[in-house]
Scaffold this motif. Sequence first.
Motif, PDB file in Angstrom:
ATOM      1  N   LEU A   1       0.903  -1.275   0.002  1.00 27.85           N
ATOM      2  CA  LEU A   1      -0.079  -0.010  -0.108  1.00 27.85           C
ATOM      3  C   LEU A   1       0.846   1.215  -0.046  1.00 27.85           C
ATOM      4  N   VAL A   2       0.716   2.208  -0.850  1.00 30.88           N
ATOM      5  CA  VAL A   2       1.438   3.454  -1.177  1.00 30.88           C
ATOM      6  C   VAL A   2       0.823   4.397  -0.811  1.00 30.88           C
ATOM      7  N   GLU A   3      -0.574   4.516  -1.078  1.00 34.42           N
ATOM      8  CA  GLU A   3      -1.498   5.625  -0.566  1.00 34.42           C
ATOM      9  C   GLU A   3      -2.723   5.418  -0.207  1.00 34.42           C
ATOM     10  N   GLU A   4      -3.352   5.992   0.844  1.00 31.53           N
ATOM     11  CA  GLU A   4      -4.599   5.673   1.340  1.00 31.53           C
ATOM     12  C   GLU A   4      -5.604   7.023   1.653  1.00 31.53           C
ATOM     13  N   THR A   5      -6.596   6.957   0.855  1.00 35.11           N
ATOM     14  CA  THR A   5      -7.375   8.367   1.062  1.00 35.11           C
ATOM     15  C   THR A   5      -8.939   7.884   1.651  1.00 35.11           C
TER      16      THR A   5
ATOM     17  N   GLU B   1     -11.184   7.955  -0.406  1.00 33.83           N
ATOM     18  CA  GLU B   1     -11.800   7.607  -1.573  1.00 33.83           C
ATOM     19  C   GLU B   1     -11.370   5.995  -2.193  1.00 33.83           C
ATOM     20  N   TYR B   2     -10.088   6.075  -1.904  1.00 33.08           N
ATOM     21  CA  TYR B   2      -9.330   4.908  -2.500  1.00 33.08           C
ATOM     22  C   TYR B   2      -7.865   4.637  -1.775  1.00 33.08           C
ATOM     23  N   LEU B   3      -7.749   3.023  -2.390  1.00 32.88           N
ATOM     24  CA  LEU B   3      -6.421   2.754  -1.866  1.00 32.88           C
ATOM     25  C   LEU B   3      -5.420   2.434  -3.162  1.00 32.88           C
ATOM     26  N   LEU B   4      -3.966   2.885  -2.952  1.00 32.13           N
ATOM     27  CA  LEU B   4      -3.284   2.628  -4.164  1.00 32.13           C
ATOM     28  C   LEU B   4      -2.125   1.718  -3.753  1.00 32.13           C
ATOM     29  N   TYR B   5      -2.201   0.755  -4.551  1.00 27.10           N
ATOM     30  CA  TYR B   5      -1.194  -0.544  -4.188  1.00 27.10           C
ATOM     31  C   TYR B   5       0.000  -0.400  -5.471  1.00 27.10           C
ATOM     32  N   TRP B   6       1.199  -0.623  -5.036  1.00 29.41           N
ATOM     33  CA  TRP B   6       2.260  -1.132  -6.183  1.00 29.41           C
ATOM     34  C   TRP B   6       2.276  -2.480  -5.980  1.00 29.41           C
ATOM     35  N   TYR B   7       2.436  -3.269  -7.357  1.00 29.55           N
ATOM     36  CA  TYR B   7       2.540  -4.532  -7.291  1.00 29.55           C
ATOM     37  C   TYR B   7       3.884  -4.994  -7.997  1.00 29.55           C
ATOM     38  N   TYR B   8       4.701  -6.029  -7.472  1.00 26.85           N
ATOM     39  CA  TYR B   8       5.986  -6.421  -8.543  1.00 26.85           C
ATOM     40  C   TYR B   8       5.794  -7.780  -8.868  1.00 26.85           C
ATOM     41  N   ALA B   9       6.011  -8.091 -10.236  1.00 28.70           N
ATOM     42  CA  ALA B   9       6.261  -9.185 -10.899  1.00 28.70           C
ATOM     43  C   ALA B   9       7.482 -10.153 -10.029  1.00 28.70           C
TER      44      ALA B   9
ATOM     45  N   ALA C   1      -5.345 -11.356  -3.707  1.00 28.74           N
ATOM     46  CA  ALA C   1      -5.032 -11.435  -2.146  1.00 28.74           C
ATOM     47  C   ALA C   1      -5.419 -10.163  -1.435  1.00 28.74           C
ATOM     48  N   ILE C   2      -5.410  -9.034  -2.358  1.00 29.98           N
ATOM     49  CA  ILE C   2      -5.826  -7.860  -1.419  1.00 29.98           C
ATOM     50  C   ILE C   2      -7.336  -8.002  -1.145  1.00 29.98           C
ATOM     51  N   TRP C   3      -8.273  -8.376  -2.467  1.00 35.23           N
ATOM     52  CA  TRP C   3      -9.406  -8.396  -2.054  1.00 35.23           C
ATOM     53  C   TRP C   3     -10.122  -9.506  -1.182  1.00 35.23           C
ATOM     54  N   GLU C   4      -9.430 -10.555  -0.935  1.00 32.92           N
ATOM     55  CA  GLU C   4      -9.532 -11.608   0.258  1.00 32.92           C
ATOM     56  C   GLU C   4      -9.521 -10.801   1.593  1.00 32.92           C
ATOM     57  N   LYS C   5      -8.413  -9.976   1.571  1.00 33.72           N
ATOM     58  CA  LYS C   5      -8.243  -9.402   2.957  1.00 33.72           C
ATOM     59  C   LYS C   5      -9.299  -8.173   3.354  1.00 33.72           C
ATOM     60  N   LEU C   6      -9.527  -7.695   2.201  1.00 35.16           N
ATOM     61  CA  LEU C   6     -10.581  -6.131   2.228  1.00 35.16           C
ATOM     62  C   LEU C   6     -11.901  -6.963   2.552  1.00 35.16           C
ATOM     63  N   ARG C   7     -12.301  -8.041   2.232  1.00 35.22           N
ATOM     64  CA  ARG C   7     -13.435  -8.863   2.439  1.00 35.22           C
ATOM     65  C   ARG C   7     -13.658  -9.133   3.971  1.00 35.22           C
ATOM     66  N   GLU C   8     -12.348  -9.510   4.674  1.00 38.42           N
ATOM     67  CA  GLU C   8     -12.394  -9.787   5.958  1.00 38.42           C
ATOM     68  C   GLU C   8     -12.361  -8.454   6.888  1.00 38.42           C
ATOM     69  N   GLY C   9     -12.393  -7.419   6.152  1.00 44.12           N
ATOM     70  CA  GLY C   9     -12.264  -5.875   7.002  1.00 44.12           C
ATOM     71  C   GLY C   9     -11.186  -5.609   7.277  1.00 44.12           C
ATOM     72  N   ILE C  10     -10.069  -6.108   6.464  1.00 44.52           N
ATOM     73  CA  ILE C  10      -8.632  -5.714   6.776  1.00 44.52           C
ATOM     74  C   ILE C  10      -8.061  -5.159   5.638  1.00 44.52           C
ATOM     75  N   VAL C  11      -7.439  -3.838   6.019  1.00 46.95           N
ATOM     76  CA  VAL C  11      -6.646  -3.061   4.607  1.00 46.95           C
ATOM     77  C   VAL C  11      -5.398  -3.399   4.660  1.00 46.95           C
ATOM     78  N   PRO C  12      -4.752  -4.654   3.888  1.00 45.62           N
ATOM     79  CA  PRO C  12      -3.267  -4.990   4.055  1.00 45.62           C
ATOM     80  C   PRO C  12      -2.299  -3.977   3.533  1.00 45.62           C
ATOM     81  N   LYS C  13      -1.412  -3.747   4.395  1.00 50.69           N
ATOM     82  CA  LYS C  13      -0.228  -2.780   4.034  1.00 50.69           C
ATOM     83  C   LYS C  13       0.703  -3.609   3.132  1.00 50.69           C
ATOM     84  N   LYS C  14       0.914  -4.517   3.254  1.00 50.52           N
ATOM     85  CA  LYS C  14       1.690  -5.559   2.080  1.00 50.52           C
ATOM     86  C   LYS C  14       1.429  -6.612   1.971  1.00 50.52           C
TER      87      LYS C  14
END
Length: 117
Positions: A6-10, A12-20, A98-111
């Motif tokens: 997670l690189v930004e949270e407002t 309205e939105y969460l902004l994530y960077w992901y790395y192959a 992976a992000i969506w699974e955590k959000l459904r549990e009510g958790i905002v994953p930081k990484k």
Amino acid sequence: MVTFKLVEETDEYLLYWYYAEGDESLKPGIIIVDKINGKIDITELAEDDWERDISVEELNELAESVNREIREEGGTDFLELATEPEHSVFFGDHAVNAIWEKLREGIVPKKGARAWY
């Protein structure tokens, strides 16, 4: 494997960077979670990631193969046949799941990370 952070949270939105392959020396992909509308989108592909459209025929070939194995074991069809093609982003889709699974549990994953092979 894919990693994300997670690189930004407002409000309205969460902004994530992901790395192959978890390689942070490469350009990250961008995933945006729209908190207002409950949507998640890959807005930019990570370096070394790729996307493709999967045809209805290819999707149904896989579904039929799975269903055939289940029938051979005495079960009933597990997968429905596709009626529309799917768009796939190889590494990005795993990060989104992976992000969506955590959000459904009510958790905002930081990484996080996801490995599948």
